[in-house]
Each structure stands twice: as structure tokens, then as C-alpha cells.
Enzyme design. Structure first.
Site, mmCIF file in Angstrom:
data_model
loop_
_atom_site.group_PDB
_atom_site.id
_atom_site.type_symbol
_atom_site.label_atom_id
_atom_site.label_comp_id
_atom_site.label_asym_id
_atom_site.label_seq_id
_atom_site.Cartn_x
_atom_site.Cartn_y
_atom_site.Cartn_z
ATOM 1 N N ARG A 1 -5.011 -33.817 21.782
ATOM 2 C CA ARG A 1 -5.933 -32.765 21.041
ATOM 3 C C ARG A 1 -5.387 -32.482 19.713
ATOM 4 O O ARG A 1 -4.156 -32.616 19.291
ATOM 5 C CB ARG A 1 -5.902 -31.589 21.907
ATOM 6 C CG ARG A 1 -6.832 -31.614 23.318
ATOM 7 C CD ARG A 1 -6.695 -30.370 24.065
ATOM 8 N NE ARG A 1 -7.438 -30.318 25.262
ATOM 9 C CZ ARG A 1 -7.356 -29.364 26.125
ATOM 10 N NH1 ARG A 1 -6.364 -28.484 26.032
ATOM 11 N NH2 ARG A 1 -7.987 -29.395 27.425
ATOM 12 N N ARG B 1 -8.866 -27.250 19.921
ATOM 13 C CA ARG B 1 -8.465 -25.994 20.608
ATOM 14 C C ARG B 1 -7.938 -24.828 19.394
ATOM 15 O O ARG B 1 -7.196 -25.375 18.738
ATOM 16 C CB ARG B 1 -7.616 -25.897 22.095
ATOM 17 C CG ARG B 1 -8.230 -26.694 23.006
ATOM 18 C CD ARG B 1 -9.321 -26.020 23.776
ATOM 19 N NE ARG B 1 -9.804 -26.656 25.083
ATOM 20 C CZ ARG B 1 -10.414 -27.425 24.946
ATOM 21 N NH1 ARG B 1 -11.035 -28.289 23.818
ATOM 22 N NH2 ARG B 1 -10.978 -28.185 26.215
ATOM 23 N N ASP C 1 4.608 -10.092 6.099
ATOM 24 C CA ASP C 1 3.759 -11.115 5.114
ATOM 25 C C ASP C 1 4.595 -11.771 4.125
ATOM 26 O O ASP C 1 4.442 -12.600 3.579
ATOM 27 C CB ASP C 1 2.724 -10.500 4.481
ATOM 28 C CG ASP C 1 1.581 -9.904 5.390
ATOM 29 O OD1 ASP C 1 1.605 -10.293 6.660
ATOM 30 O OD2 ASP C 1 0.772 -9.007 5.213
ATOM 31 N N GLN D 1 2.726 -11.622 16.363
ATOM 32 C CA GLN D 1 4.002 -11.737 15.140
ATOM 33 C C GLN D 1 4.643 -10.611 14.735
ATOM 34 O O GLN D 1 5.768 -10.577 13.989
ATOM 35 C CB GLN D 1 3.089 -12.476 14.045
ATOM 36 C CG GLN D 1 2.576 -13.963 14.408
ATOM 37 C CD GLN D 1 1.686 -14.250 13.374
ATOM 38 O OE1 GLN D 1 1.666 -14.987 12.381
ATOM 39 N NE2 GLN D 1 0.153 -13.779 13.857
ATOM 40 N N HIS E 1 -1.072 -10.130 16.750
ATOM 41 C CA HIS E 1 -0.044 -9.164 16.586
ATOM 42 C C HIS E 1 1.267 -9.371 17.222
ATOM 43 O O HIS E 1 2.217 -8.677 17.224
ATOM 44 C CB HIS E 1 -0.513 -7.715 17.012
ATOM 45 C CG HIS E 1 -1.648 -7.064 16.058
ATOM 46 N ND1 HIS E 1 -3.157 -7.415 16.092
ATOM 47 C CD2 HIS E 1 -1.397 -6.400 15.009
ATOM 48 C CE1 HIS E 1 -3.622 -6.945 14.985
ATOM 49 N NE2 HIS E 1 -2.687 -6.176 14.261
ATOM 50 N N GLY F 1 0.665 -1.219 -0.070
ATOM 51 C CA GLY F 1 0.022 0.115 -0.084
ATOM 52 C C GLY F 1 0.739 1.170 0.000
ATOM 53 O O GLY F 1 0.509 2.098 -0.608
#
Ligand code: F6P
Length: 365
Positions: free
Chosen positions: A178, A283, A143, A291, A289, A120
Site C-alpha cells: 500500500r 491509507r 514546530d 506528537q 497531538h 505568539g
């Protein structure tokens, strides 16, 4: 009379932004005719009345390469081409203030602009360049979705955070038998998810570039049960989606912000697994954030420092409309126009994806 340079950090914060600022100010100190001004909160600092500009001196940037965030502040809303204005009836409108931006650049006797930001922000850089602004870009994003550069700084630190989270979740998954789902950022690219899944040893990794079939994910979990392992770890990118489904997002209401905010992919997957008959407890963890904040790792500090030094040198060469980029082992200049042309997505046929498959990681297809 000194030459003045304006520098801004735009878009989401990212580990390494301060290391870029420090590097370019340190490099500029070898050319004492240059005065470096920082614009507070991206280009808002130049566009506000009164302006918010700060002088960046070697003293001011000393030691900041280890700090997360940006000492200049940032915003991922608005900008010179889309400036949010509050109407009397409570609604918001966007106005184009790019001509005002250019006028202010001249009034302030600014001879060069460095814009540190993601896609951007670099679109803004290109727009300003086309208006005649002497501008150089520095790519930034956790990213890693900007093309024309091997990596952006911030990405490796984000991968470290995601891997660390996965390492912790694995112990709970194993102890409680799990399925633990970890949702990570990345927008429309699966780089953080794929790197963390390989580094952390996940059983399933779902990325935006490969639509997933819930039955394929379920088969992987079932195999874990029948093989006696009895637990599974899933990394899902926020932009991942099921076959024939759409990305999980909420409509953003903040004026001037990107209209879509991704999120919810992990919870949706959990529900889909339950609906499909998954027998294990499930779960979900949304890393969010965590990261993006905190100290950049050594790789990102080094890459950010290389970008900062190179960006200043591109100014000396007057390579306007160019962006610094990493092409291992070099730091090069690429036209911003080319870099914003397309996103850098994970190629499903790439060696990295083959590595994941070779490790037995289910990619949902
Ligand atoms: O582009 C960086 C990023 O962290 C994406 O991974 C994420 O989708 C987005 O920004 C989150 O933005 P915000 O901080 O506005 O919620």
C-alpha cells in the site's frame, strides 16, 4: 522582603515545559531572596479575579522534568493584548488588558516575569517589554519555527513520535503493498516532516517550503511498483500544499484562538493520488497531538533545563526583553524583537534537504 518572580507557560503544550520550570526553580533556590510564582493557564492566572497564582517551590517541581504538558496549565487563546469578552448577544469581542496587566504586576510586587512560549507568546513578551515590563522569554515549540535558536525544546520529542509512527506504518505498507500517508504537525515549517522522513526512511516527504506536483509523487510510487518494492510511505506536513494550491485548513471558531487551524493535507493528498490514477491502495494517518503530549526525550529535557537555568540568570543580569536561545554549544541571550521578526523555515537549498534528495526521497518537485 523577598523578591517576586512570575512565570507562565503559554501557547500549545510541549514536551519539556515542566523541565524548564523545575530548572529555574532549582537555580532560584541558590538565591533565597527570590520567591517564584506560577501564573495558571498562561497569563490568565494574573488577569483573572480572583487571581490564580501558585508558589513554585523545589518540593513542588521535584521530579516533574520527566512529565509532559505543564503543571501550570496553558492556553493558546487570548492574552493581555487580546482578552476575549463574551457580549450579551452571544458574540465575542477582544479587549486590550495590557495596562491592567502592568498594574497587577506592580500591585503584586513582581520584579521579574519569565514567559515560556512560542512565537505568539513571545510577541506578547515583546509588547509587555515595550510597556516597561521586566520580562525574559523562553522559546518553546514542537514546530522548531522560531528563529535565532538552533532548536526549541519539544521538537526532538515530536520527531521521535513521528519517526516511531512511520516505523510502524512501514510494516503495514510493505505487508499490504500500500501507500501509507502520515500527516504530521509543524504549521508553516516542514522540520518535523523532513526529520521524520529521513529518520524513518520515507519515499516521499512533502513540506510547506516546497510546493508539490502530484505527478512527481505519482512517478515515485510508480517506480516503487516497477522496481518490485510495491509499496510507499509518504510523510506530509500539515502545511504542505500542491503547486498553485493553498494550505488545507479549517476556520477556527474558538474565541481568541488563532483564526486558522491546519489539517486535512493527508486526506487531500490521498484523493489527489487516486484522481491521478494511483493503482495501489492508500491509507492515511493523522498523528496530531500524539506528537505534543507525553514525556520529553533526553535531548529536550537537557535543552529545557539549560533554558530554565539561563532564564533565571538573565533575570539576575536584568536582561529584560531578551530570550534564551541555543547556539550550539552555548545558551545565549537574544533580543525577543529579533527572534519574532521572521520564522525559521526549512531552506530548500540546505544540506538537510540535500541529504533527503541524496537518499532518493521525493520532495514533490
Ligand atoms: O504550534 C504547535 C502546534 O502543535 C502546531 O504544530 C499545530 O498546527 C497547532 O499547534 C495545533 O494547535 P491546537 O492544539 O490548538 O490544535
Amino acid at each position: 522582603m523577598s523578591k517576586r518572580m512570575l512565570v507562565a507557560t503559554g501557547g500549545g503544550d510541549c514536551p519539556g515545559l515542566n523541565a524548564v520550570l523545575r530548572a529555574l526553580v532549582k537555580r532560584a533556590a541558590f538565591e533565597p531572596e527570590w520567591e517564584i510564582l506560577g501564573s495558571i493557564d498562561a497569563f490568565n492566572g494574573l488577569l483573572l479575579d480572583p487571581m490564580k497564582l501558585v508558589e513554585l517551590t523545589p518540593q513542588k517541581v521535584a521530579g516533574i522534568h520527566v512529565q509532559g504538558g505543564t503543571i501550570l496549565g496553558t492556553t493558546n487563546k487570548g492574552g493581555p493584548f487580546e482578552w476575549p469578552v463574551h457580549n450579551p448577544d452571544g458574540t465575542w469581542s477582544m479587549i486590550d488588558r495590557s495596562a491592567d496587566f502592568m498594574r497587577r504586576i506592580q500591585e503584586q510586587r513582581i520584579e521579574a516575569v519569565i514567559n515560556i512560549g512560542g512565537d505568539g507568546s513571545q510577541r506578547i513578551s515583546q509588547g509587555l517589554f515595550e510597556l516597561g515590563c521586566p520580562i525574559v522569554g523562553v522559546p518553546k515549540t514542537i514546530d522548531n519555527d522560531l528563529s535565532d535558536t538552533d532548536f526549541t525544546f519539544g521538537f526532538q520529542t515530536a520527531v521521535d513520535a513521528a519517526t516511531d509512527a512511520l516505523d510502524k506504518l512501514v510494516t503495514t505498507a510493505a505487508s499490504h503493498h500500500r501507500v501509507l500517508i502520515l500527516e504530521v504537525m509543524g504549521r508553516y515549517a516542514g522540520w518535523i516532516a523532513l526529520h521524520a522522513a529521513i529518520a524513518g526512511g520515507a519515499e516521499v516527504c512533502l513540506i510547506p517550503e516546497i510546493d508539490y506536483d502530484i505527478q512527481s509523487v505519482l512517478r515515485t510510487i510508480d517506480r516503487r511498483v516497477t522496481s518490485g518494492k510495491g509499496f510507499a510511505n509518504i510523510v506530509i506536513a500539515e502545511g504542505a500544499k500542491p503547486v498553485a494550491g493553498s494550505m488545507s485548513f479549517s476556520q477556527d471558531v474558538e474565541p481568541g484562538a488563532m483564526p486558522i487551524r491546519l489539517g486535512g493535507a493527508g486526506l487531500r493528498l490521498s484523493q489527489e493520488l487516486k484522481n491521478a490514477g494511483c493503482e495501489l491502495d492508500i491509507r492515511e494517518t493523522i498523528l496530531g497531538h500524539l506528537q505534543r503530549g507525553g514525556r520529553p526525550n533526553a535531548f529536550d529535557r537537557i535543552l529545557a533545563s539549560q533554558f530554565g537555568v539561563k532564564a533565571f540568570e538573565l533575570v539576575l543580569e536584568q536582561k529584560w526583553g531578551h530570550m534564551v536561545a541555543y547556539r550550539h554549544p552555548d545558551i545565549v541571550a537574544v533580543p525577543i524583537r529579533d527572534a519574532i521578526q521572521h520564522y525559521n523555515y526549512v531552506d530548500p537549498a540546505s544540506d538537510l534537504v540535500k541529504t533527503a534528495r541524496g537518499l532518493g526521497i521525493c520532495l514533490g518537485d
